[in-house]
Motif scaffolding. Structure first.
Motif, mmCIF file in Angstrom:
data_model
loop_
_atom_site.group_PDB
_atom_site.id
_atom_site.type_symbol
_atom_site.label_atom_id
_atom_site.label_comp_id
_atom_site.label_asym_id
_atom_site.label_seq_id
_atom_site.Cartn_x
_atom_site.Cartn_y
_atom_site.Cartn_z
ATOM 1 N N ASN A 47 71.888 94.617 24.646
ATOM 2 C CA ASN A 47 70.728 95.033 23.867
ATOM 3 C C ASN A 47 69.561 95.339 24.807
ATOM 4 O OD1 ASN A 47 68.828 95.382 21.929
ATOM 5 N ND2 ASN A 47 68.637 93.213 21.413
ATOM 6 N N ASN A 48 69.761 96.242 25.761
ATOM 7 C CA ASN A 48 68.746 96.504 26.764
ATOM 8 C C ASN A 48 69.148 97.816 27.430
ATOM 9 O OD1 ASN A 48 67.350 96.668 29.191
ATOM 10 N ND2 ASN A 48 67.429 94.468 29.541
ATOM 11 N N ASN A 91 72.898 101.602 24.848
ATOM 12 C CA ASN A 91 71.466 101.727 24.647
ATOM 13 C C ASN A 91 70.825 102.668 25.646
ATOM 14 O OD1 ASN A 91 70.461 100.256 22.358
ATOM 15 N ND2 ASN A 91 71.443 98.484 23.308
ATOM 16 N N ASP A 120 68.627 105.685 24.551
ATOM 17 C CA ASP A 120 67.329 105.883 25.166
ATOM 18 C C ASP A 120 67.204 107.324 25.667
ATOM 19 O OD1 ASP A 120 64.862 104.618 26.043
ATOM 20 O OD2 ASP A 120 65.592 105.103 28.057
ATOM 21 N N SER A 172 63.642 104.984 20.421
ATOM 22 C CA SER A 172 62.517 104.259 20.989
ATOM 23 C C SER A 172 62.872 102.803 21.302
ATOM 24 C CB SER A 172 61.331 104.308 20.030
ATOM 25 O OG SER A 172 61.758 103.900 18.747
ATOM 26 N N GLU A 173 63.599 102.164 20.397
ATOM 27 C CA GLU A 173 63.889 100.738 20.562
ATOM 28 C C GLU A 173 65.360 100.533 20.888
ATOM 29 O OE1 GLU A 173 61.951 97.641 19.922
ATOM 30 O OE2 GLU A 173 60.568 99.174 20.681
#
Lengths: 374, 326
Positions: free
Chosen positions: B166-167, B174, B178, B183-184
């Motif tokens: 989660n990064n 992710n 990205d 955004s998140e």
């Protein structure tokens, strides 16, 4: 078939490219783990492993001393160098925690209430404030840290996290659990392949049926049994359990192989007066080496990689954890966010199977084929 | 005594014991019980040969009986008792279990797993087998795709934890999100329902190699004349594959499919390591492990449900084996 018109068609390129794509797709996760396991823990969280050959931009924060401020008439000014004599190169900077890399090095930042901040790439800064400076202002900046690869993660995990104990435990569980079933199964497989007796068909069918019995069924009754006879949760218990669970596949693989041995050899040996025991030890066993090797590799990989049986049949104390249990029950909990350590631990646990896999792939494939293709 | 020494000792005792047992039992049979001399040597030899198969079989059959046959009965029996094992409650465990929402979720998820993992792995395995069939570097490609088979489920889960992290500076998923402007970062393992599929991908990743190896051998076994004839008749590569090759290896495809299905019903490691059964990802094996050591009655009941699901495959396998022996 290559000489047939149409086989080497325009699809050749597409095939090559799609295979490259699939192989890369399959390798990426493992490569990511391997690369990460050598990286510094700060760098892992700073940039993705796919950027690891490049310098990492890491953010820092310094406070500059308010008491060094001097009044040049219009402003209160603090000047200095954030590296305080050391080396470094500022990439970007900012004056607010919320936007630590708002400005490029060399620009002048306009901060709230008419304050300004200039930070050069070499670390020289000028901070101006129209009012008197009472608290130490903070400067946020980022520098390029060169990529650093090291064995630190492995050192940490092996020598201060007891992974070495888990590694030895895994070995201790695996070796006897691989060797013992082979011998027992080989004798049974010989009987099922080359001896005539009533009930042979039934026994073979039973072995085939037992191949698919879910392991879960065995856990509760056998643990109870082990507790009653005094074995309890121990290495002896797990060796016995793995032996039992590995037998159906062992007997099945070995029997399939032994049935295919030439009948002439065995019959002429018998005519010459060899007993079944001699036929088995002197002829069948040496000839069956490829099948024995196949099963040994299967069983080795299966026991080494097993989590379920180890969780149930070994004591749940730290000194008898095998690597899978260590990772799943301990490291993921206590070191959950420490990616470097996790990657190192995972790689230690998969290194031996990978070596076995790549050196003995031939036998593994042969075993798989004997076990499934009809 | 350190476990390692204990292990060495066990190998020596185990192997020595086996060899000793087989050697001595045969010796006793031939020299003492039915010696091939004396009054009627012929009859004695025949009698000895009647007994000998059972000497060879005894250790294996005893171990199989104790470690695999007895547990089927023992588990069923235990599942009829309550948690502490002293009260007979009939099918009480099954009743409470089927009413439990956790069990229903696990059963449904397991159904999805059984549907998707074998299909995905077999399809991809067939695809790779066919694509690499005539490739010069096909063997290297196959060996790399086969590699995850050597990795433990726990190791594979850790590998994929990195992918799913989660990064956007750790997890590839992710990072891609990205890159395309999300955004998140998103924790894909907490996205209800779809997280099941992310866990399945791990097992598909592992099992594709297995399917590939077997199907590739099957493809090699197809008689070339059939393919040649089709090509001469003007079939394009896709027609050759789907209409000539696939029908001929259908039997092998079924074997691969069922083998992976059986495996799916055993694997609890992935769910256990990735989510611990949270966020609606429980499957039957992991559901069972959550009751293991806490409520043996319930745990054995779950195990028996798994057994019932496996039963049709078991019967089919046995029938195949018997048909082959005739």
């Amino acid at each position: 078939m290559d000489n047939i018109a149409g086989t080497k068609s325009s699809l050749g390129w597409a095939v090559n490219i799609s295979v490259v794509f699939l192989v890369v797709l399959w390798l990426i996760p493992t490569v990511g783990l391997l690369v990460s396991s050598f990286r510094d823990r700060d760098q892992i969280t700073a940039t993705g492993w796919w950027l690891s050959p490049f310098a990492v931009e890491q953010n820092y924060q310094v406070s500059i001393p308010a008491e060094e401020a001097r009044n040049d008439g219009e402003f209160f000014v603090i000047e200095g160098n954030i590296f305080s004599g050391g080396e470094g190169e500022v990439l970007r900077f900012g004056g607010r925690r919320a936007a630590p890399t708002e400005y490029a090095a060399g620009e002048t930042a306009d901060l709230r209430r008419d304050r300004t901040l200039t930070l050069q790439a070499n670390g020289d800064f000028v901070y101006r404030n129209p009012e008197e400076i009472t608290r130490d202002p903070n400067i946020y900046y980022s520098t390029a840290t060169p990529p650093s690869f090291s064995l630190d993660n492995y050192r940490t995990i092996l020598f201060s996290n007891n992974m070495d104990v888990a590694f030895i435990n895994t070995f201790t569980v695996t070796i006897p659990a691989t060797i013992i079933p082979i011998l027992i199964a080989a004798f049974a497989a010989y009987a099922l392949a080359w001896m005539d007796f009533r009930g042979r068909g039934f026994l073979i069918a039973m072995v085939v049926g037992l191949l698919v019995v879910p392991l879960q069924l065995a856990l509760v009754p056998l643990l109870q049994l082990h507790n009653q006879v005094g074995i309890g949760q121990s290495f002896l218990g797990i060796w016995l359990a793995h032996t039992g669970f590995g037998l159906p596949l062992a007997i099945y693989l070995l029997r399939n192989y032994m049935v295919g041995l030439p009948r002439d050899i065995i019959e002429s040996a018998k005519v010459d007066g060899a007993t079944d025991f001699q036929v088995f030890t002197k002829i069948v066993l040496p000839l069956s080496f490829p099948a024995l090797a196949s099963f040994a590799i299967f069983q080795f990989l299966w026991v080494w990689n097993d989590l379920l049986v180890a969780k149930v049949f070994l004591p749940s104390t730290a000194e008898s954890w095998v690597m899978t249990v260590k990772i799943a029950d301990d490291l993921l909990g206590s070191r959950g966010g420490d990616w470097g350590i996790l990657a190192g631990a995972a790689f230690i646990s998969i290194a031996v199977p990978l070596v076995v896999f790549f050196t003995m792939q031939r036998y593994l494939v042969r075993g798989l084929l004997a076990g499934s293709v009809k | 005594m350190s476990p390692l020494v204990q292990g060495m000792l066990t190998i020596v005792i185990g192997v020595g014991g086996c060899v000793g047992y087989f050697y001595l039992s045969n010796l006793i049979l031939d020299k003492i019980i039915f010696p091939a001399k004396g009054d009627n040597p012929g009859i004695n030899i025949n009698r000895a040969n009647l007994v000998r198969p059972w000497l060879f079989l005894f250790p294996a059959m005893a171990a199989l009986g104790l470690y695999l046959v007895y547990p089927v009965v023992g588990s069923f029996w235990r599942s009829l008792y309550n948690r502490s094992g002293d009260d007979f409650i009939g099918f009480g465990n099954y009743q409470t279990m089927f009413a439990d929402q956790g069990f229903q979720v696990a059963l449904f998820n397991n159904f999805l797993w059984v549907l998707i993992v074998p299909a995905g792995a077999t399809f991809l395995g067939l695809l790779v087998a066919q694509l690499t069939d005539r490739l010069k570097w096909g063997n290297i490609a196959k060996s790399l795709i086969f590699m995850p088979m050597a990795i433990s489920f726990v190791g594979a889960s850790l590998i994929w934890k990195f992918v799913y992290a989660n990064n956007s500076d750790i997890g590839l998923i992710n990072a891609l999100r990205d890159f395309f402007g999300a955004s998140e970062p998103l924790d894909v393992l907490q996205v209800q329902f779809w997280n099941n599929f992310f866990l399945m991908i791990i097992l598909i990743w592992i099992q594709t190699g297995f399917a590939m190896v077997i199907l590739s051998a099957a493809l090699r076994g197809i008689p070339e004349e059939t393919v040649e004839a089709a090509i001469i008749d003007g079939a394009n590569p896709f027609q050759v594959f789907f209409k000539i090759k696939v029908p001929q290896i259908m039997g092998t495809i079924v074997v691969v499919w069922t083998t992976i299905t059986i495996l799916v019903l055993k694997v609890f490691d992935i769910v256990y390591t990735m989510t611990g059964g949270n966020f609606g990802t429980e499957i039957l094996p992991s559901y069972m492990m959550s009751y293991m050591f806490r409520d043996d009655g319930r745990a054995t009941a779950v195990a028996f449900v798994i057994m019932i699901i496996v039963l049709p495959v078991m019967i089919w396998n046995i029938r195949q084996a018997r048909a082959e022996m005739r």
